[in-house]
Enzyme design. Structure first.
Site, PDB file in Angstrom:
ATOM      1  N   LYS A   9      12.102 -32.478  16.535  1.00 50.15           N
ATOM      2  CA  LYS A   9      12.014 -32.085  15.129  1.00 50.15           C
ATOM      3  C   LYS A   9      10.540 -31.943  14.707  1.00 50.15           C
ATOM      4  O   LYS A   9       9.641 -32.342  15.451  1.00 50.15           O
ATOM      5  CB  LYS A   9      12.765 -33.127  14.293  1.00 50.15           C
ATOM      6  CG  LYS A   9      14.271 -33.190  14.604  1.00 50.15           C
ATOM      7  CD  LYS A   9      14.955 -34.311  13.811  1.00 50.15           C
ATOM      8  CE  LYS A   9      16.466 -34.336  14.041  1.00 50.15           C
ATOM      9  NZ  LYS A   9      17.112 -35.469  13.302  1.00 50.15           N
ATOM     10  N   PHE A  57      21.983 -36.474   1.388  1.00 47.42           N
ATOM     11  CA  PHE A  57      20.682 -36.357   2.055  1.00 47.42           C
ATOM     12  C   PHE A  57      20.408 -34.952   2.590  1.00 47.42           C
ATOM     13  O   PHE A  57      19.321 -34.684   3.099  1.00 47.42           O
ATOM     14  CB  PHE A  57      20.551 -37.389   3.188  1.00 47.42           C
ATOM     15  CG  PHE A  57      21.562 -37.240   4.307  1.00 47.42           C
ATOM     16  CD1 PHE A  57      21.385 -36.302   5.318  1.00 47.42           C
ATOM     17  CD2 PHE A  57      22.686 -38.053   4.346  1.00 47.42           C
ATOM     18  CE1 PHE A  57      22.305 -36.179   6.349  1.00 47.42           C
ATOM     19  CE2 PHE A  57      23.622 -37.932   5.381  1.00 47.42           C
ATOM     20  CZ  PHE A  57      23.424 -36.991   6.386  1.00 47.42           C
ATOM     21  N   ARG A  85      22.020 -39.313  24.429  1.00 44.70           N
ATOM     22  CA  ARG A  85      22.206 -40.051  23.162  1.00 44.70           C
ATOM     23  C   ARG A  85      21.696 -41.487  23.317  1.00 44.70           C
ATOM     24  O   ARG A  85      21.078 -42.037  22.407  1.00 44.70           O
ATOM     25  CB  ARG A  85      23.685 -40.057  22.739  1.00 44.70           C
ATOM     26  CG  ARG A  85      24.213 -38.712  22.267  1.00 44.70           C
ATOM     27  CD  ARG A  85      23.736 -38.313  20.891  1.00 44.70           C
ATOM     28  NE  ARG A  85      24.277 -39.135  19.834  1.00 44.70           N
ATOM     29  CZ  ARG A  85      24.187 -38.825  18.536  1.00 44.70           C
ATOM     30  NH1 ARG A  85      23.576 -37.692  18.146  1.00 44.70           N
ATOM     31  NH2 ARG A  85      24.677 -39.612  17.614  1.00 44.70           N
ATOM     32  N   THR A  91      20.568 -43.420  15.088  1.00 41.58           N
ATOM     33  CA  THR A  91      20.083 -42.458  14.085  1.00 41.58           C
ATOM     34  C   THR A  91      18.962 -43.048  13.238  1.00 41.58           C
ATOM     35  O   THR A  91      17.955 -42.389  12.972  1.00 41.58           O
ATOM     36  CB  THR A  91      21.257 -42.030  13.173  1.00 41.58           C
ATOM     37  OG1 THR A  91      22.305 -41.515  13.998  1.00 41.58           O
ATOM     38  CG2 THR A  91      20.828 -40.967  12.184  1.00 41.58           C
ATOM     39  N   ARG A 102      13.724 -42.932  19.568  1.00 43.15           N
ATOM     40  CA  ARG A 102      13.581 -43.299  18.150  1.00 43.15           C
ATOM     41  C   ARG A 102      13.099 -44.740  18.001  1.00 43.15           C
ATOM     42  O   ARG A 102      12.339 -45.052  17.077  1.00 43.15           O
ATOM     43  CB  ARG A 102      14.908 -43.090  17.421  1.00 43.15           C
ATOM     44  CG  ARG A 102      15.241 -41.601  17.213  1.00 43.15           C
ATOM     45  CD  ARG A 102      16.679 -41.415  16.795  1.00 43.15           C
ATOM     46  NE  ARG A 102      17.011 -40.032  16.456  1.00 43.15           N
ATOM     47  CZ  ARG A 102      18.256 -39.592  16.311  1.00 43.15           C
ATOM     48  NH1 ARG A 102      19.290 -40.420  16.484  1.00 43.15           N
ATOM     49  NH2 ARG A 102      18.489 -38.335  15.997  1.00 43.15           N
ATOM     50  N   HIS A 115      16.686 -34.481  17.840  1.00 44.46           N
ATOM     51  CA  HIS A 115      18.139 -34.285  17.719  1.00 44.46           C
ATOM     52  C   HIS A 115      18.752 -34.190  19.111  1.00 44.46           C
ATOM     53  O   HIS A 115      18.165 -33.598  20.009  1.00 44.46           O
ATOM     54  CB  HIS A 115      18.440 -32.976  16.973  1.00 44.46           C
ATOM     55  CG  HIS A 115      19.883 -32.567  17.107  1.00 44.46           C
ATOM     56  ND1 HIS A 115      20.869 -33.078  16.293  1.00 44.46           N
ATOM     57  CD2 HIS A 115      20.509 -31.760  18.006  1.00 44.46           C
ATOM     58  CE1 HIS A 115      22.042 -32.568  16.671  1.00 44.46           C
ATOM     59  NE2 HIS A 115      21.853 -31.769  17.707  1.00 44.46           N
ATOM     60  N   GLU A 126      26.335 -26.054  19.471  1.00 42.79           N
ATOM     61  CA  GLU A 126      24.920 -26.005  19.099  1.00 42.79           C
ATOM     62  C   GLU A 126      24.120 -25.089  20.024  1.00 42.79           C
ATOM     63  O   GLU A 126      23.224 -24.363  19.569  1.00 42.79           O
ATOM     64  CB  GLU A 126      24.341 -27.426  19.081  1.00 42.79           C
ATOM     65  CG  GLU A 126      24.960 -28.263  17.955  1.00 42.79           C
ATOM     66  CD  GLU A 126      24.542 -29.720  17.945  1.00 42.79           C
ATOM     67  OE1 GLU A 126      24.844 -30.413  16.956  1.00 42.79           O
ATOM     68  OE2 GLU A 126      23.930 -30.196  18.923  1.00 42.79           O
TER      69      GLU A 126
HETATM   70  P1  IDP Z   1      22.212 -38.048  14.675  1.00 39.48           P
HETATM   71  O1  IDP Z   1      20.973 -37.169  14.549  1.00 39.48           O
HETATM   72  O2  IDP Z   1      21.860 -39.379  15.293  1.00 39.48           O
HETATM   73  O3  IDP Z   1      23.365 -37.358  15.360  1.00 39.48           O
HETATM   74  P2  IDP Z   1      23.645 -37.651  12.167  1.00 39.48           P
HETATM   75  O4  IDP Z   1      24.455 -38.678  11.456  1.00 39.48           O
HETATM   76  O5  IDP Z   1      24.365 -36.524  12.826  1.00 39.48           O
HETATM   77  O6  IDP Z   1      22.695 -38.409  13.192  1.00 39.48           O
HETATM   78  O7  IDP Z   1      22.627 -37.061  11.082  1.00 39.48           O
HETATM   79  C1  IDP Z   1      21.874 -35.897  11.361  1.00 39.48           C
HETATM   80  C2  IDP Z   1      20.471 -36.084  10.882  1.00 39.48           C
HETATM   81  O8  IDP Z   1      20.461 -36.147   9.466  1.00 39.48           O
HETATM   82  C3  IDP Z   1      19.788 -37.401  11.331  1.00 39.48           C
HETATM   83  O9  IDP Z   1      19.224 -37.332  12.631  1.00 39.48           O
HETATM   84  C4  IDP Z   1      18.734 -37.555  10.265  1.00 39.48           C
HETATM   85  O10 IDP Z   1      17.616 -36.692  10.535  1.00 39.48           O
HETATM   86  C5  IDP Z   1      19.455 -37.046   9.027  1.00 39.48           C
HETATM   87  N1  IDP Z   1      20.088 -38.129   8.282  1.00 39.48           N
HETATM   88  C6  IDP Z   1      21.281 -38.712   8.536  1.00 39.48           C
HETATM   89  N2  IDP Z   1      21.565 -39.668   7.637  1.00 39.48           N
HETATM   90  C7  IDP Z   1      20.523 -39.675   6.778  1.00 39.48           C
HETATM   91  C8  IDP Z   1      20.227 -40.444   5.612  1.00 39.48           C
HETATM   92  O11 IDP Z   1      20.974 -41.329   5.167  1.00 39.48           O
HETATM   93  N3  IDP Z   1      19.027 -40.157   4.985  1.00 39.48           N
HETATM   94  C9  IDP Z   1      18.177 -39.193   5.439  1.00 39.48           C
HETATM   95  N4  IDP Z   1      18.434 -38.441   6.520  1.00 39.48           N
HETATM   96  C10 IDP Z   1      19.587 -38.688   7.189  1.00 39.48           C
HETATM   97 MG    MG Z   2      24.594 -35.770  14.757  1.00 40.77          MG
END
Ligand code: IDP
Ligand code: MG
Length: 149
Positions: A9, A57, A85, A91, A102, A115, A126
């Protein structure tokens, strides 16, 4: 062979982490089959994060992802979705284990560096959003016979 979509990112790009992150996946034995450096247009960000567009968000997420160039990749390997993963970590970087990307390089959920697709179905979806089949190169790594039994 299993495939996944990985994307460094804008924060990872700006902080000079592309090489470090690719190096981890390469050393694991995974194989990169496509890559591009790109500022992703808003329409493709919406498509990519379709499951999150209604979340509170999402506006912040969209401006973060479009704030600068990303490094987009396709990688291949046995069980690659679950392996990557795990290497990426939770996350929320505050909950990500040390040793994960992370866990080692980020502090906050809204700036979590990378991501990775969360299932084989998501990966195929994707990959097709971001890459055309001609952009993906199939080849053998010379160490494959020492990676797979
Ligand atoms: P992931 O990237 O671990 O799969 P997801 O739940 O799919 O997590 O969320 C996608 C992306 O959205 C996260 O990587 C993060 O950048 C952002 N994100 C998710 N939840 C939040 C939040 O509560 N606040 C701000 N950004 C969030
Ligand atoms: Mg995701």
């Amino acid at each position: 062979m299993d495939r996944t979509f990985l994307m460094i990112k804008p924060d990872g790009v700006q902080r000079g982490l592309i090489g470090e992150i690719i190096s981890r996946f390469e050393k694991k034995g995974l194989k990169m089959t496509a890559a591009k450096f790109e500022r992703i247009p808003e329409s493709r960000v919406m498509e990519h994060y379709t499951e999150h567009v209604e979340k509170p968000f999402f506006p912040g997420l969209k401006s973060y992802i479009t704030s600068g160039p990303c490094f987009l990749m396709v990688w291949e390997g046995k069980d690659i979705v679950s392996i990557t993963r795990q290497m990426i970590g939770a996350t929320n970087p505050a909950e990500a284990a040390p040793g994960t990307i992370r866990g080692d390089f980020a502090l906050e959920i809204g700036m979590n560096v990378i991501h990775g697709s969360d299932s084989n179905e998501t990966a195929e979806r994707e990959i097709s959003i971001h890459f055309s089949p001609e952009e993906i190169s199939e080849y053998e790594r010379i160490d494959e016979k020492f990676l797979y039994e």
